[in-house]
Each structure stands twice: as C-alpha cells, then as structure tokens.
Enzyme design. Structure first.
Site, PDB file in Angstrom:
ATOM      1  CG  HIS A   1       3.661  -2.278   3.833  1.00 49.99           C
ATOM      2  ND1 HIS A   1       3.260  -1.152   3.163  1.00 49.99           N
ATOM      3  CD2 HIS A   1       3.839  -3.237   2.884  1.00 49.99           C
ATOM      4  CE1 HIS A   1       3.180  -1.420   1.859  1.00 49.99           C
ATOM      5  NE2 HIS A   1       3.536  -2.681   1.670  1.00 49.99           N
ATOM      6  CD  GLU A   2       4.763  -6.907   2.852  1.00 43.84           C
ATOM      7  OE1 GLU A   2       3.855  -7.507   2.232  1.00 43.84           O
ATOM      8  OE2 GLU A   2       5.538  -6.114   2.309  1.00 43.84           O
TER       9      GLU A   2
ATOM     10  CG  HIS B   1      -0.542  -5.616   1.236  1.00 44.57           C
ATOM     11  ND1 HIS B   1      -1.031  -4.665   0.382  1.00 44.57           N
ATOM     12  CD2 HIS B   1       0.810  -5.423   1.273  1.00 44.57           C
ATOM     13  CE1 HIS B   1      -0.040  -3.929  -0.091  1.00 44.57           C
ATOM     14  NE2 HIS B   1       1.088  -4.366   0.446  1.00 44.57           N
TER      15      HIS B   1
ATOM     16  CD  GLU C   1       2.398  -2.556  -2.164  1.00 42.91           C
ATOM     17  OE1 GLU C   1       2.879  -2.320  -1.045  1.00 42.91           O
ATOM     18  OE2 GLU C   1       2.187  -3.712  -2.585  1.00 42.91           O
TER      19      GLU C   1
END
Length: 421
Positions: free
Chosen positions: A277-278, A281, A357
């Site tokens: 997920h990070e 970004h 997000e």
C-alpha cells in the site's frame, strides 16, 4: 476590548456546545443494515469491551479535535485585542536593533505563550490516550517530545517569519507571491532532510532485524522502482500501541519504515499488504501530486491571507491594536487567519487524500492478491487504534484523510469477489 472578548468567549462556548451535541447526541455512526454481520462489522472482530472503548475514545478524540483548533485562534485573538502583541513587539525592539534578533525574540515569546496556554489541553489529550492504552509513553518521554517539538517549530518559525516579514516590508502588495516562490524549494528541502535529520530527533531508526521479511519487502520495492537498500524499523512500542508503516523522503533519502508495533501484531502477509500500500503511493506519484496540491493551496492561502489581513487591519485595526501588516505585532493575526483557512481547506484536501488512499489499497491488493490478509489488517488496525468503522459525516469530512474502515473492507472484498468470478 471587553465587548469583543465577551463576544468571542460566547461564540466559542456556543460552538463547543454544538460540537458536544453533534458528537454525543446528533451524530449517527451505526453500521448500515447490509453490512451488519459482515467483515466490516466490529461485532464480528471486537469483543464487547473493545466496542465500548472504541465508541468512548472516538467521541472524546473527535470532540477535542473540533474544539482545539478554535482555541488556538482564540489565543491569538486575545493576544491582539489586549495589546499584548504590541507590547511583545516593543520588548523585542528594545532588546536589539537587528530585525532577525527582534524576530527571534518575538517568535519565541509568542510560541511560549501559545504553548503554555495550550499545554493543559495537550496534557489532557495525553492522559486520555494513556487511559485508553493507545499511548504507552511515560510522562517524561512525552514531555521530551513536547520540548523537541517546541524548539524545532520555534527554529523554523524564526526563519520563516523573518523571511516573510522581510518580504512584507519590501514588497507590501506582492509579498505573498514572492513568499510562495520561496516556499517551493523550501518545502522540497524539508521533505529531503526529514528522514535523516528531523525524524531521528524523536525516535531511533535501525535496520529491520527480520532479514527474511526485509528481502520480501525490498522485492516489492524493486518492482515499484523505489530506490531503497534497507527497510528500517522504529521502536514505537515505547510510545504507542497503534500500528503504522510508511515510505518517506524523496530521491536518495527515501526510506521504508515499519513501526515495531506493526511487526509485533501483524502477520507477515498483513505486513506485506501494508508495505505494498505504501509503495503504491510512490508508484502512483502521490507524493509529488501531494506536493503540487500543497503548493497550489499555499499560493491561494497566502493570497487570501494578504487580502484578509489588509481588510482586518483597515476595518478593525483599532480593536486589534494594529497600525499595519509590516509590524511583527500582526503575526498573531496572520497565524489566526492561516489556522482558519487551513481548517476550512481540510475537507477538500481530505477528499483528494481519500481517493489516493483507495488507489493505494487497490494497488496493494493487486500486488499481494490476498484479500483475507488485507481485510484482517484493517480489522487489527481498528482494534489497535480503537477506531470507528463508520464515523459520523462531519468527522469523516474534517478528520479522515483515509477512507473509513467500512469503505476499505467493502471495496477490497468487492475486488476479491470480482476476481473469483
């Protein structure tokens, strides 16, 4: 002066009553019927004690959030209408004839005053978080962080205010534009140095001890073209029970960081989902989009502050004890307007953040292809942070830079269902 102080106190009191009514009586945070009994229903993954604590803690935290910001504006207003800002300026001018030293004295005095006035509220937040076992930090450790915050913020404030008021004095009409131009390299510089100079002031960062896990994380990072040779872990269990992981910095100073609480409470598959997920970004350039959005908001904010300062001093200068915006005594007015505009812009920046997000969540689930781990990750995040699965509308609008847990679990399960079909 008495009239304006009385009116401001009354407005703040009525606002506090409204917030209390909304949080404790008017808001609806019940789970829609179609989601009850499902993976997003806290009754399915939290016990009765956790459910009660979650509701109580969320309401306290939300109430304090909505009442804290206007309290700081109120402090600045009082400093202005009582003439205390003017007195601090005269004191600073009596100490030195050099503007940079006058700025340092004035900023230090104003920062100290605001910090002391806000300290009881910050201490109450700390005690509440401690009582609900979110914070694990000792009082001495908490005070150490408060002092570091004060000195770091004060140092940056002196630099920023000196440049800002230097521009205001030289370019009275277009100072806001020149200030914005200078803010671009300054913001990038801060993002570059934060991982290696600022963050270590608060916590100790060490290479991830679990080398097998580090290899798997770096494999995802390589696929995402993130220039990282190590994964760092930070000992946050001394301060909190909450979970977190992030990718920070830009260029060669990019860092992948895991809190030790995340390592201790989540399984390997759950950690890999969070890291994916990070990294999502990074892959989707959200950090640069964020910088771009921040710079646009900064430009609009500085322009609005200039217009509002001119209007406020022209119309209410006799009440605010201000003759013009070039004097340091106008700094509380600038900070008050900045706080108000930032608060008003939060709903718009949160919308963009929630969209990013969600994109990062979907990137992570496509990378890991493990819906079960993704859902259990958000369930554990809810338990650890005593978060609400479906917060009230105003709370979501002003506070949530991420989708709600209900939304996140729902679209992840929809992705899993679509894949099975």
């Amino acid at each position: 002066m008495r009239k304006w102080l009385t009116v401001s106190v009354l407005i703040y009191f009525l606002y506090g009553l409204f917030v209390y009514w909304y949080i404790y009586m008017g808001a609806d945070s019940t789970l829609p019927a179609q989601f009850q009994g499902g993976s997003a229903d806290p009754n399915t993954f939290m016990n009765s004690r956790e459910l009660t604590l979650s509701q109580d803690y969320s309401k306290l935290r939300d109430f304090m959030f909505f009442t804290a910001a206007p309290f700081e504006w109120f402090i600045f207003f009082v400093v202005l209408v009582t003439g205390f800002a003017k007195k601090m300026q005269r004191w600073a001018e009596s100490i030195s004839r050099f503007f940079i030293l006058q700025t340092a004295v004035f900023v230090f005095a104003l920062s100290l005053l605001v910090t002391l006035c806000a300290f009881p509220l910050e201490w109450l937040r700390y005690k509440i978080s401690l009582s609900y076992h979110i914070t694990t930090q000792t009082f001495s450790g908490w005070m150490k962080d408060q002092l570091i915050d004060f000195w770091v913020n004060c140092a940056f404030m002196v630099l920023i205010v000196a440049v800002l008021y230097g521009l205001i004095r030289k370019f009275s009409r277009k100072w806001w534009l020149f200030a914005w131009i200078l803010s671009v390299p300054f913001s990038l510089f801060l993002m570059f140095i934060q991982p290696v100079l600022i963050d270590p002031l608060y916590n100790e960062f060490t290479p991830l001890k679990n080398k097998e896990l580090e290899t798997k994380i770096l494999a995802i990072a390589e696929e995402a073209n993130i220039p990282a040779d190590h994964v760092f872990e930070v000992n946050m269990s001394e301060k909190t029970n909450a979970l977190n992981a992030y990718v920070t910095g830009i260029g060669d100073n990019s860092r992948i960081v895991l809190w030790d609480t995340t390592l201790n409470k989540l399984s390997e598959d759950e950690i890999l989902f969070i890291m994916a997920h990070e990294m999502g970004h990074y892959v989707m350039k959200h950090i640069y989009i964020g910088i771009g959005g921040y710079l646009v908001l900064t430009l609009l904010g500085l322009y609005m502050i200039n217009r509002l300062m001119n209007f406020s001093i022209r119309r209410y200068g006799h009440i605010l004890k201000l003759d013009g915006k070039k004097q340091l005594a106008s700094l509380p007015l600038l900070l008050m307007l900045l706080g108000m505009l930032s608060f008003a812009s939060d709903p718009f920046s949160n919308i963009i953040s929630r969209h990013q997000e969600k994109d990062a969540d979907l990137y992570a689930i496509e990378m890991t292809e493990n819906t079960e781990a993704a859902v259990s990750t958000f369930q554990e995040l809810t338990r650890a942070g005593l978060s609400q699965v479906n917060p009230p509308a105003l709370v979501k609008v002003f506070r949530y830079s991420h989708p709600t847990i209900l939304e996140r679990i729902n679209y992840l399960e929809e992705w899993g269902s679509g894949r099975e079909e």
